[in-house]
Design a protein around this motif. Structure first.
Motif, short mmCIF file in Angstrom:
data_model
loop_
_atom_site.label_atom_id
_atom_site.label_comp_id
_atom_site.label_asym_id
_atom_site.label_seq_id
_atom_site.Cartn_x
_atom_site.Cartn_y
_atom_site.Cartn_z
N THR A 27 0.86 -1.19 0.00
CA THR A 27 0.00 0.00 0.00
C THR A 27 0.89 1.23 0.00
OG1 THR A 27 -1.78 -1.11 1.18
CG2 THR A 27 -1.78 1.28 1.27
N ASN A 51 -0.54 -6.97 -6.05
CA ASN A 51 -1.56 -6.25 -5.30
C ASN A 51 -0.95 -4.94 -4.78
OD1 ASN A 51 -3.67 -5.38 -3.74
ND2 ASN A 51 -3.53 -7.04 -2.23
N GLN A 53 -2.01 -1.10 -3.65
CA GLN A 53 -3.08 -0.16 -3.32
C GLN A 53 -2.48 1.22 -3.05
OE1 GLN A 53 -6.26 -1.44 -3.28
NE2 GLN A 53 -5.34 -3.43 -3.78
#
Ligand SMILES: NC(=O)c1ccc[n+]([C@@H]2O[C@H](COP(=O)([O-])OP(=O)(O)OC[C@H]3O[C@@H](n4cnc5c(N)ncnc54)[C@H](OP(=O)(O)O)[C@@H]3O)[C@@H](O)[C@H]2O)c1
Length: 215
Positions: A27, A51, A53
């Motif tokens: 993230t 992944n 974010q």
């Protein structure tokens, strides 16, 4: 593992690249959301299915591991402002605390940026010094002249040191644990030397320290 990186400049990119290459979820948080979004776009290309974010500075941090990819003393300001959010987490300090004339360190003798950071964070927060001796571009590349990078790691909590070492290894680099957080003083000295020799040697921040093992 899930890691939050605060700061999406050169080192946010370098460390983010290695984390994503190692299969981890990231993230990205920045005071400038657009900067985080742009880096996220690039990191998603590093590893299929990555992944990645993005988030705003000040939002609650859910991940156990947080990398402060900002300059000293902004790292200290963040620790003060977001102490409650960082409490109990593994906080990775990567800063080389250069003074304003770039000819020495801004920290007092007998201390380090990492120790100052730890002193500002609630008890139980595990500060780990890492990545301050590896230049951003070399982290993006993951190697220098075909050789893997050593990432020197110092911290008082062995569990936290091992987690950071595993992340380093997963990213294709070599973790070298050097001792407790007090060793950050020497790592920051080494980081400073690494910076000051770039100009005279003409290495353009493309070199790396490497511990060569006996045969
Ligand atoms: N560059 C290297 O090769 C290298 C190597 C080893 C260690 N380091 C250390 O890594 C750290 C970051 O260096 P860097 O080269 O990545 O710097 P950078 O490219 O300038 O990135 C710094 C990041 O910090 C953000 N930032 C600035 N002020 C902030 C604030 N008040 N609150 C939150 N975020 C803020 C910036 O956001 P904005 O873009 O919005 O200003 C940017 O995302 C430094 O401590 C440096 O000593 C760097």
């Amino acid at each position: 593992m899930n890691i939050t990186i605060i700061g999406t400049g050169n080192m946010g990119r370098g460390i983010g690249t290695r984390l994503v290459a190692g299969g981890h979820s990231v993230t990205l948080i920045d005071q400038n959301l657009e900067s985080a979004q742009n880096l996220a776009k690039d990191l998603r290309k590093v590893h299929e299915g990555a992944n990645v974010q993005v988030g705003n500075l000040g939002q609650s941090i859910k991940d156990e591991i947080v990398v402060l990819a900002v300059w000293y003393p902004i790292s200290l300001e963040l620790a003060k402002t977001y102490a409650h959010q960082l409490a109990g987490k593994i906080v990775v300090d990567i800063a080389n605390p250069l003074n304003s004339t770039f000819d020495g360190l801004a920290t007092q003798p007998g201390s380090s940026a990492a120790e100052e950071l730890a002193a500002l964070l609630p008890e139980g927060t595990k500060v780990v010094k890492a990545f301050n001796t590896t230049f951003a571009g070399t982290l993006v590349a993951g190697q220098v002249a075909g050789q893997t990078l050593d990432v020197l790691i110092a911290g008082d909590d062995e569990y936290a040191n091992n987690i950071v070492a595993a992340l380093v290894q997963d990213g294709g680099l070599t973790p070298v644990k050097v001792g407790g957080l007090q060793k950050a003083r020497q790592l920051e000295g080494l980081g400073f030397i690494g910076i000051t020799i770039q100009g005279p040697l003409g290495y353009g921040f493309g070199s790396a320290w490497r511990l060569v093992s006996p045969a």
